[in-house]
Design an enzyme around this catalytic site. Structure first.
Site, short mmCIF file in Angstrom:
data_model
loop_
_atom_site.label_atom_id
_atom_site.label_comp_id
_atom_site.label_asym_id
_atom_site.label_seq_id
_atom_site.Cartn_x
_atom_site.Cartn_y
_atom_site.Cartn_z
CE LYS A 14 -2.30 -1.13 3.79
NZ LYS A 14 -1.83 -2.47 4.19
NE ARG A 89 -4.59 -1.69 10.03
CZ ARG A 89 -3.54 -1.19 9.36
NH1 ARG A 89 -3.56 0.03 8.89
NH2 ARG A 89 -2.48 -1.92 9.15
NE ARG A 128 7.07 -2.95 6.11
CZ ARG A 128 5.75 -2.75 5.98
NH1 ARG A 128 5.27 -2.25 4.86
NH2 ARG A 128 4.93 -3.05 6.95
NE ARG A 134 6.31 -0.70 10.21
CZ ARG A 134 5.20 -0.72 9.49
NH1 ARG A 134 5.15 -0.11 8.33
NH2 ARG A 134 4.14 -1.34 9.95
NE ARG A 146 1.98 -5.39 11.47
CZ ARG A 146 3.16 -5.41 10.85
NH1 ARG A 146 4.19 -6.03 11.40
NH2 ARG A 146 3.31 -4.81 9.70
P1 ADP Z 1 0.94 -2.48 8.04
O1 ADP Z 1 -0.32 -2.32 7.25
O2 ADP Z 1 2.13 -2.80 7.21
O3 ADP Z 1 0.79 -3.43 9.19
P2 ADP Z 1 0.71 0.28 8.99
O4 ADP Z 1 1.87 1.18 8.93
O5 ADP Z 1 -0.46 0.57 8.12
O6 ADP Z 1 1.33 -1.14 8.72
O7 ADP Z 1 0.17 0.18 10.50
C1 ADP Z 1 1.03 -0.14 11.57
C2 ADP Z 1 0.22 -0.28 12.86
O8 ADP Z 1 -0.43 0.97 13.15
C3 ADP Z 1 -0.93 -1.29 12.82
O9 ADP Z 1 -0.48 -2.60 13.10
C4 ADP Z 1 -1.85 -0.72 13.92
O10 ADP Z 1 -1.37 -1.04 15.22
C5 ADP Z 1 -1.70 0.78 13.75
N1 ADP Z 1 -2.74 1.32 12.84
C6 ADP Z 1 -2.53 1.84 11.60
N2 ADP Z 1 -3.70 2.23 11.03
C7 ADP Z 1 -4.67 1.94 11.93
C8 ADP Z 1 -6.09 2.06 11.93
N3 ADP Z 1 -6.75 2.57 10.89
N4 ADP Z 1 -6.77 1.65 13.03
C9 ADP Z 1 -6.13 1.14 14.08
N5 ADP Z 1 -4.80 0.98 14.15
C10 ADP Z 1 -4.06 1.36 13.09
#
Ligand code: ADP
Length: 191
Positions: A14, A89, A128, A134, A146
């Site tokens: 994404k 999400r 990654r 990270r 996740r």
């Molecule tokens: P990825 O999709 O690669 O897991 P992101 O950078 O999108 O990574 O998100 C990292 C973390 O941030 C998620 O695992 C969650 O804990 C938090 N997070 C991100 N977006 C949301 C959301 N819309 N609602 C709740 N938590 C979120």
């Protein structure tokens, strides 16, 4: 306005595709993960709270996430449109986003979903983690958590947009430019 939800499991690509899409369509990129990470770096109160969930692979509570997203949208009154990356999400987040956009006399144009199978996601995330450091990409248990949270809480958001005839799935495996072209074709078909 052109408002796109870029959807898909962790590691689907994404972030990579968002960068290319904002360049081409001149949209504002709102990645909730990036915003939380910036807050962690800046040691804000929001960052401390978000970190306690992110480190465990859990979602940050809806109330907090929705409030933050609203404030980011409000900071960009002149945007031609948005790419929402990592948001919504949950179904509650999707509903809140609709209410917010409606109050601005706009709506979601499309949900573009990058489809990638689980074994490939795990490989990509571990890779990654080695490059980016990270924390949530370095630990296999957190990665699994996740993916599990995605399957149980986030995947159903697909139905919400399917019911509105806005869902478009794209194969997220292949060359970056090839995937980008598939995304552009879907956008250009509705623009
Ligand atoms: P990825 O999709 O690669 O897991 P992101 O950078 O999108 O990574 O998100 C990292 C973390 O941030 C998620 O695992 C969650 O804990 C938090 N997070 C991100 N977006 C949301 C959301 N819309 N609602 C709740 N938590 C979120």
């Amino acid at each position: 306005m052109l408002n796109i939800v870029l959807f898909g499991p962790p590691g689907a690509g994404k972030g990579t595709q968002s960068e290319k899409l904002i360049e081409k369509y001149k949209l504002k990129h709102l990645s909730t993960g990036d915003i939380f990470r910036a807050n962690i770096k800046g040691a804000t109160e929001l960052g401390t709270l978000a970190k306690s969930y992110m480190d465990k692979g859990q979602l940050v509570p809806d109330e907090v996430t929705i409030r933050m997203l609203e404030s980011e949208v409000n900071k960009n009154p002149d945007a031609k449109g948005f790419i929402f990356d990592g948001f919504p999400r949950t179904k509650a987040q999707a509903e809140a986003l609709d209410v917010l956009l409606k109050s601005k006399s706009t709506s979601i144009t499309l949900m573009l979903a990058l489809e990638v199978e689980e074994s490939e996601l795990k490989k990509r995330l571990l890779l990654r983690g080695k490059d980016s450091g990270r924390a949530d990409d370095l630990n296999p248990d957190v990665i699994q958590k996740r993916i599990d949270v995605y399957n149980s809480e986030t995947f159903p958001v697909k139905d919400y947009y399917t019911e509105q005839a806005k869902y478009k799935g794209i194969n997220g495996i292949g060359e970056i430019d090839e995937i980008f072209n598939s995304l552009c074709n879907k956008i250009d078909a509705v623009k």
